[in-house]
Write an enzyme that holds these catalytic residues in place. Structure first.
Site, mmCIF file in Angstrom:
data_model
loop_
_atom_site.group_PDB
_atom_site.id
_atom_site.type_symbol
_atom_site.label_atom_id
_atom_site.label_comp_id
_atom_site.label_asym_id
_atom_site.label_seq_id
_atom_site.Cartn_x
_atom_site.Cartn_y
_atom_site.Cartn_z
ATOM 1 N N ASP A 1 0.897 -1.161 0.000
ATOM 2 C CA ASP A 1 0.000 0.000 0.000
ATOM 3 C C ASP A 1 0.934 1.208 0.000
ATOM 4 O O ASP A 1 2.138 1.071 -0.265
ATOM 5 C CB ASP A 1 -0.994 -0.041 1.175
ATOM 6 C CG ASP A 1 -0.336 0.174 2.534
ATOM 7 O OD1 ASP A 1 0.917 0.209 2.593
ATOM 8 O OD2 ASP A 1 -1.055 0.312 3.535
ATOM 9 N N HIS A 2 0.403 2.388 0.305
ATOM 10 C CA HIS A 2 1.250 3.594 0.285
ATOM 11 C C HIS A 2 2.374 3.504 1.319
ATOM 12 O O HIS A 2 3.474 3.983 1.091
ATOM 13 C CB HIS A 2 0.401 4.839 0.519
ATOM 14 C CG HIS A 2 -0.494 4.755 1.714
ATOM 15 N ND1 HIS A 2 -1.672 4.026 1.699
ATOM 16 C CD2 HIS A 2 -0.368 5.254 2.967
ATOM 17 C CE1 HIS A 2 -2.242 4.110 2.889
ATOM 18 N NE2 HIS A 2 -1.466 4.838 3.684
ATOM 19 N N CYS B 1 3.022 -3.428 3.879
ATOM 20 C CA CYS B 1 2.229 -2.254 4.278
ATOM 21 C C CYS B 1 2.950 -1.621 5.468
ATOM 22 O O CYS B 1 4.138 -1.872 5.698
ATOM 23 C CB CYS B 1 0.769 -2.598 4.557
ATOM 24 S SG CYS B 1 0.445 -3.604 6.019
ATOM 25 N N THR C 1 2.581 -1.984 8.790
ATOM 26 C CA THR C 1 2.974 -2.987 9.784
ATOM 27 C C THR C 1 3.036 -4.397 9.222
ATOM 28 O O THR C 1 3.661 -5.268 9.825
ATOM 29 C CB THR C 1 1.929 -3.023 10.921
ATOM 30 O OG1 THR C 1 0.654 -3.322 10.326
ATOM 31 C CG2 THR C 1 1.860 -1.697 11.671
ATOM 32 N N HIS D 1 7.394 -24.785 9.572
ATOM 33 C CA HIS D 1 6.296 -25.329 10.383
ATOM 34 C C HIS D 1 4.919 -25.072 9.777
ATOM 35 O O HIS D 1 4.012 -25.876 9.948
ATOM 36 C CB HIS D 1 6.311 -24.711 11.790
ATOM 37 C CG HIS D 1 7.457 -25.188 12.621
ATOM 38 N ND1 HIS D 1 7.471 -25.075 13.993
ATOM 39 C CD2 HIS D 1 8.638 -25.763 12.283
ATOM 40 C CE1 HIS D 1 8.603 -25.578 14.471
ATOM 41 N NE2 HIS D 1 9.337 -25.990 13.450
ATOM 42 N N ASN D 2 4.740 -23.912 9.161
ATOM 43 C CA ASN D 2 3.395 -23.497 8.746
ATOM 44 C C ASN D 2 3.163 -23.553 7.234
ATOM 45 O O ASN D 2 2.065 -23.256 6.773
ATOM 46 C CB ASN D 2 3.103 -22.069 9.235
ATOM 47 C CG ASN D 2 3.447 -21.853 10.685
ATOM 48 O OD1 ASN D 2 4.309 -21.043 11.013
ATOM 49 N ND2 ASN D 2 2.805 -22.596 11.570
ATOM 50 N N ARG E 1 5.338 -34.044 11.342
ATOM 51 C CA ARG E 1 4.355 -33.671 12.358
ATOM 52 C C ARG E 1 3.654 -32.353 12.037
ATOM 53 O O ARG E 1 2.570 -32.079 12.544
ATOM 54 C CB ARG E 1 5.021 -33.594 13.741
ATOM 55 C CG ARG E 1 5.963 -32.427 13.925
ATOM 56 C CD ARG E 1 6.684 -32.491 15.268
ATOM 57 N NE ARG E 1 7.425 -31.284 15.574
ATOM 58 C CZ ARG E 1 8.635 -31.005 15.109
ATOM 59 N NH1 ARG E 1 9.244 -31.850 14.279
ATOM 60 N NH2 ARG E 1 9.254 -29.874 15.459
ATOM 61 N N HIS E 2 4.288 -31.538 11.194
ATOM 62 C CA HIS E 2 3.679 -30.245 10.868
ATOM 63 C C HIS E 2 2.548 -30.375 9.849
ATOM 64 O O HIS E 2 1.673 -29.514 9.782
ATOM 65 C CB HIS E 2 4.739 -29.289 10.310
ATOM 66 C CG HIS E 2 5.899 -29.107 11.230
ATOM 67 N ND1 HIS E 2 5.763 -28.562 12.482
ATOM 68 C CD2 HIS E 2 7.211 -29.424 11.090
ATOM 69 C CE1 HIS E 2 6.951 -28.545 13.076
ATOM 70 N NE2 HIS E 2 7.839 -29.066 12.267
HETATM 71 C C1 RB5 Z 1 -1.777 2.640 6.595
HETATM 72 O O1 RB5 Z 1 -1.745 3.833 7.320
HETATM 73 C C2 RB5 Z 1 -1.619 1.461 7.521
HETATM 74 O O2 RB5 Z 1 -2.769 1.311 8.296
HETATM 75 C C3 RB5 Z 1 -1.336 0.197 6.740
HETATM 76 O O3 RB5 Z 1 -0.205 0.384 5.954
HETATM 77 C C4 RB5 Z 1 -1.072 -1.050 7.539
HETATM 78 O O4 RB5 Z 1 -0.094 -0.840 8.508
HETATM 79 C C5 RB5 Z 1 -2.263 -1.731 8.085
HETATM 80 O O5 RB5 Z 1 -2.188 -2.803 8.690
#
Ligand code: RB5
Length: 153
Positions: A8-9, A65, A67, A98-99, A132-133
């Site tokens: 995203d941005h 993104c 986070t 594992h996943n 096992r996974h």
């Molecule tokens: C954008 O501001 C922010 O919410 C997005 O990039 C992300 O971190 C959402 O989970």
């Protein structure tokens, strides 16, 4: 390997460098957007990458993104996708081993590019451990069942 990527941005700044890094490793990269740093909605891009991977049009997905959280929440809802927010190369290794993760979601705001490159490297080079996974991953992938309590019936 064919890899679908999007941001995203908030993840946009790291996307070109990540694409260049992946291409330098010999991967084929499909950039699913966005095309500019204008504010946008991360679910739109997470959905594109997740559906591309689920359809077998790319083997793995990379989402960036702010986070990584919103991307993971969205991508993981698509059938066939195992997506998670990953902040360290060690977690990335375990996410694969594992996943059997197939979409890695990383932070463009809190994780430096060099760390994200190592995370993506582990994500692309670590094999699923199976054994096992495998049964646990099968349980993850069950269709939503309101009667499923998380233990064997
Ligand atoms: C954008 O501001 C922010 O919410 C997005 O990039 C992300 O971190 C959402 O989970």
């Amino acid at each position: 390997m064919k890899i679908a990527i999007a941001s995203d941005h908030a993840g946009f700044d790291q996307k070109p460098a990540m694409i260049e890094y992946l291409q330098g490793l010999g991967h084929e990269v499909v950039d699913l957007g966005p095309a500019s740093a204008d504010r946008c909605d991360y679910p739109d891009f997470a959905d594109k990458v997740a559906r591309t991977v689920a359809a077998g049009e790319a083997e793995r997905g990379v989402l960036i993104c702010g986070t990584g959280i919103g991307m993971a929440l969205t991508a993981d809802k698509v059938a066939g996708i195992r997506a998670a927010v990953i902040q360290t190369p060690e977690f990335s290794h375990l996410f694969r081993e594992h996943n059997d993760g197939n979409v890695v979601c990383i932070s463009g705001r809190f994780t430096p590019l060099e760390t994200n490159k190592k995370i993506v490297d582990e994500f692309l080079t670590t094999e699923f451990g199976g054994g096992r996974h495998a049964g646990r991953v099968e349980k993850i992938m069950r269709e939503d069942d309101p009667t499923f309590s998380g233990v064997e019936r």
